[in-house]
Design a protein around this motif. Structure first.
Motif, PDB file in Angstrom:
ATOM      1  N   ALA A 128       0.956  -1.311  -0.024  1.00 44.10           N
ATOM      2  CA  ALA A 128       0.035   0.112   0.189  1.00 44.10           C
ATOM      3  C   ALA A 128       0.994   1.080  -0.009  1.00 44.10           C
ATOM      4  N   ALA A 129       1.855   1.339   0.720  1.00 42.81           N
ATOM      5  CA  ALA A 129       2.948   2.516   0.806  1.00 42.81           C
ATOM      6  C   ALA A 129       3.917   2.690  -0.664  1.00 42.81           C
ATOM      7  N   ASP A 130       4.161   1.445  -0.916  1.00 38.87           N
ATOM      8  CA  ASP A 130       4.969   1.762  -2.171  1.00 38.87           C
ATOM      9  C   ASP A 130       4.322   1.809  -3.487  1.00 38.87           C
ATOM     10  N   TYR A 131       3.338   0.963  -3.671  1.00 36.92           N
ATOM     11  CA  TYR A 131       2.442   0.839  -4.854  1.00 36.92           C
ATOM     12  C   TYR A 131       1.116   1.491  -4.709  1.00 36.92           C
ATOM     13  N   GLY A 132       0.477   1.687  -3.959  1.00 38.21           N
ATOM     14  CA  GLY A 132      -0.690   1.743  -3.761  1.00 38.21           C
ATOM     15  C   GLY A 132      -1.896   0.796  -3.514  1.00 38.21           C
ATOM     16  N   VAL A 133      -3.064   0.979  -3.409  1.00 35.46           N
ATOM     17  CA  VAL A 133      -4.135   0.264  -2.987  1.00 35.46           C
ATOM     18  C   VAL A 133      -4.274  -0.767  -4.094  1.00 35.46           C
ATOM     19  N   VAL A 134      -4.242  -2.069  -4.248  1.00 34.18           N
ATOM     20  CA  VAL A 134      -4.519  -3.221  -5.342  1.00 34.18           C
ATOM     21  C   VAL A 134      -5.877  -2.845  -5.615  1.00 34.18           C
ATOM     22  N   ASP A 135      -6.128  -2.976  -7.037  1.00 30.12           N
ATOM     23  CA  ASP A 135      -7.202  -3.153  -7.636  1.00 30.12           C
ATOM     24  C   ASP A 135      -7.554  -4.439  -7.914  1.00 30.12           C
ATOM     25  N   ILE A 136      -6.895  -5.472  -8.215  1.00 28.23           N
ATOM     26  CA  ILE A 136      -7.160  -6.793  -8.362  1.00 28.23           C
ATOM     27  C   ILE A 136      -6.255  -7.689  -7.532  1.00 28.23           C
TER      28      ILE A 136
ATOM     29  N   GLN B  28      -8.209  -3.096   2.602  1.00 30.31           N
ATOM     30  CA  GLN B  28      -7.664  -1.999   1.814  1.00 30.31           C
ATOM     31  C   GLN B  28      -8.526  -1.620   0.857  1.00 30.31           C
ATOM     32  N   MET B  29      -9.183  -2.393  -0.208  1.00 31.79           N
ATOM     33  CA  MET B  29     -10.094  -1.910  -1.101  1.00 31.79           C
ATOM     34  C   MET B  29     -11.383  -1.556  -0.475  1.00 31.79           C
ATOM     35  N   ALA B  30     -11.807  -2.205   0.401  1.00 32.33           N
ATOM     36  CA  ALA B  30     -13.097  -1.837   0.843  1.00 32.33           C
ATOM     37  C   ALA B  30     -13.098  -0.432   1.694  1.00 32.33           C
ATOM     38  N   GLU B  31     -11.937  -0.170   2.324  1.00 31.35           N
ATOM     39  CA  GLU B  31     -11.507   1.142   3.073  1.00 31.35           C
ATOM     40  C   GLU B  31     -11.497   2.218   2.038  1.00 31.35           C
ATOM     41  N   ARG B  32     -10.849   1.883   0.798  1.00 29.06           N
ATOM     42  CA  ARG B  32     -10.647   2.892  -0.288  1.00 29.06           C
ATOM     43  C   ARG B  32     -12.186   3.191  -0.843  1.00 29.06           C
TER      44      ARG B  32
END
Length: 585
Positions: free
Chosen positions: A390-398, A440-444
């Motif tokens: 999450a810190a390096d690349y962002g929240v995963v989409d898939i 992480q997906m849900a929180e986004r």
């Protein structure tokens, strides 16, 4: 509220004073970010620092917004001609003699289309990235064609966009918008964005929102009706354009860009499964696409190097994480997403294998790909890993939970240690992935998709595979339960159930209850059987991408997997009879 870490300056133009913020190296290519309505430049506060790592980034408050002053009188002070004057003044101040790369969202994109198509701005714009804001001239022609040559489909498009544009009519009414924004709407707007658009709070929106929104109503009044009635006939883009279309945009139809190629000779299209306020909800994705596009233009290639895959318009630029990506189905899946232009995180216990997949993903078309090493069965390691991603690349989409191991042998020969090992990887690895990355997906709040690799063994019993089948049956039921729970959050969950697929799992599968020599013989015999079947993992990977696109719940991939799935639902007794047979080992 200034953008954190930015250098502030004031630019005077046309009787107003514009607040301009700069980040990054001034000698690098300049990227100018233009905000929409009812925003201020702080809408870019998550995108700008990411871009500043490579570019000279400039944000400015549109006249009458944020820390910029408003024209007097307001009526007639927000025309596209005057907004163009403002942009040129900013560009001359921050990048004299060198064209800038323009990025616009919402009304920032509407006015940026003007900048990118009028002759007096030609040569000042190197590229333009547009999101959620059409050219009023293009929109005028789009509407005109549908009125002149109506068909059921075209009438439906007009009615659909007309319904989405309900707020435009309200903004043309006198006084009421100003009263609403300075009153209850201005106070409730942040909460509405959080609830409806899933926009995180923090430093956005700023305290100037009520005044910004009241002033910004004149953007619509000064421009919309005039341009839609008499759209310019020469509104051709004089720079390469990247169009980013959020698929969940409540205010704009995807169909508005159907005929855009006739106005834009160099057009790159992107789609994003998100709602309207993508600068706040998807800053990592936008920064990646803008960086790729700007670097391509600077390097002499306005079209990004990409995406030849079948689903390039669906997955381009999205962040995909695949576990067990070092070989077999995992590697094929990572490469399939790479061919569709996705950014790939290839995860495997074998660092060298993960690195090879990441390198092949970049060659296949991924804008970028990374190799990561983690043991999916280790809960604490997965916690640290999810935080790092999450810190390096962002929240995963898939997320593709694919890592797995094979185990064959009688139930009574399977020790508790054997059970623990197969469940730790096959089931707990999936649980850890779903729990951490799914959260992480849900929180986004912008949706996503989880793919769990199960097996035909999940519903096809076998006397030789009690532990393996139990682990995969648990994955299948977990996927069904998660699908029900996460549907309301826009997160799809798919269980992929392959049959006999020619991968390396047969060379590492364990056979319990036999000595080392017999285990080696059985492993070789099974590998030959899978080799003769020769069903390629690339077909499973294609099924994975198709499952995400169609949001399928359970996908039986191979013919034998589909046959067993059918029998399990129609004549389960037949499957139970087959399960009693001694396997040919």
């Amino acid at each position: 509220m200034p953008v954190e870490g930015a250098r502030e300056r004031r630019v005077h133009t046309g009787g107003v004073e514009l607040s301009v913020a700069e980040l990054g190296d001034p000698s690098a290519p300049t990227v100018v970010l233009v905000h929409g309505y009812p925003d201020s430049k702080e809408v870019w506060s998550q995108v700008a620092p990411r871009l500043a790592e490579r570019f000279h980034v400039v944000l400015y408050d549109v006249r009458g917004h944020g820390r910029s002053t408003a024209p007097e009188p307001l009526r007639g002070g927000f025309t596209l001609e005057k907004l163009t004057d403002d942009f040129l003044a900013v560009a001359d101040a921050v990048s004299p003699g060198r064209p800038v790369h323009l990025v616009g969202h919402d009304w920032g994109s509407v006015q940026a289309w003007e900048f990118a198509t009028v002759r007096r701005a030609e040569g000042r714009i190197a590229s333009f990235t547009s999101m959620s804001g059409p050219s009023l001239d293009h929109l005028g022609h789009w509407i005109g064609r549908r009125f002149r040559r109506p068909t059921p489909r075209r009438v439906g498009q007009l009615l659909g966009q007309g319904a989405k544009s309900w707020y435009v009519y309200l903004l043309h009414t006198p006084v009421l918008p100003e009263l609403a924004w300075r009153g209850p709407l201005g106070k409730r707007w942040p909460r509405l964005l959080e609830r409806v658009e899933k926009v995180p709070g923090g430093d956005y929106p700023t305290s100037t929102l009520p005044t910004d929104a009241a002033h910004g109503a004149w953007l619509y009044r000064d421009n919309v009706r005039a341009r839609l009635r008499r759209p310019r006939a020469d509104a051709y883009a004089h720079a390469p354009v990247q169009l980013i279309t959020p698929l969940g945009d409540a205010f704009l139809s995807e169909r508005l860009s159907d005929e855009l190629e006739q106005w834009v000779p160099q057009l790159t299209r992107r789609t994003l499964p998100a709602k309207h306020w993508v600068p706040r909800t998807r800053p990592d994705q936008l920064a990646a696409w803008i960086t790729e596009f700007v670097e391509g233009v600077e390097g002499g290639r306005p079209e990004p190097v990409t995406a030849t895959g079948r689903y390039a318009d669906r997955f381009g630029g999205q962040l995909v994480l695949v576990t067990g990506a070092g070989s077999g189905i995992g590697r094929a899946t990572a490469l399939a997403f790479a061919e569709a232009g996705a950014r790939v995180v290839a995860v495997d216990r074998d660092a060298e294998a993960a690195a090879r997949t990441a390198e092949q993903s970049r060659l296949a078309g991924a804008p970028t790909a990374w190799a990561e090493t983690v043991d999916v069965s280790d809960a604490q390691a997965m916690e640290r890993f999810a935080t790092k991603v999450a810190a390096d690349y962002g929240v995963v989409d898939i997320l593709v939970n694919n890592a797995g191991i094979g185990l064959s042998g009688s139930f009574f020969d399977t020790t508790p240690e054997d059970w623990k090992k197969v469940l730790d990887v096959n089931l707990w690895g999936v649980i850890h992935g779903c729990r951490l990355f799914g959260k992480q997906m849900a929180e986004r709040g912008q949706g996503g998709h989880i793919v769990n690799t199960a097996s035909a063994a999940a519903y096809q019993p076998s006397r030789a595979l009690p532990a393996y089948s139990a682990s995969k049956a648990a994955v299948l039921m977990l996927s069904e339960c998660l699908r029900a729970e996460l549907a309301g959050r826009g997160i799809g969950v798919s269980a992929i159930c392959p049959g006999l697929v020619n991968t390396g799992i047969t060379s590492t599968a364990r056979f319990v209850g036999v000595d080392a020599a017999e285990e080696k013989r059985r492993r070789q015999r099974t590998a030959r059987l899978y080799g003769l079947r020769n069903y390629p993992p690339e077909k499973v990977a294609d099924a994975v991408l198709r499952a995400v696109v169609r949001n399928q719940a359970v996908v039986a991939v191979t013919p034998e997997a589909r046959g067993a799935r059918l029998l399990s639902r129609i004549t389960p007794g037949a499957l139970r009879a087959i399960a009693r047979l001694e396997p040919p080992l």
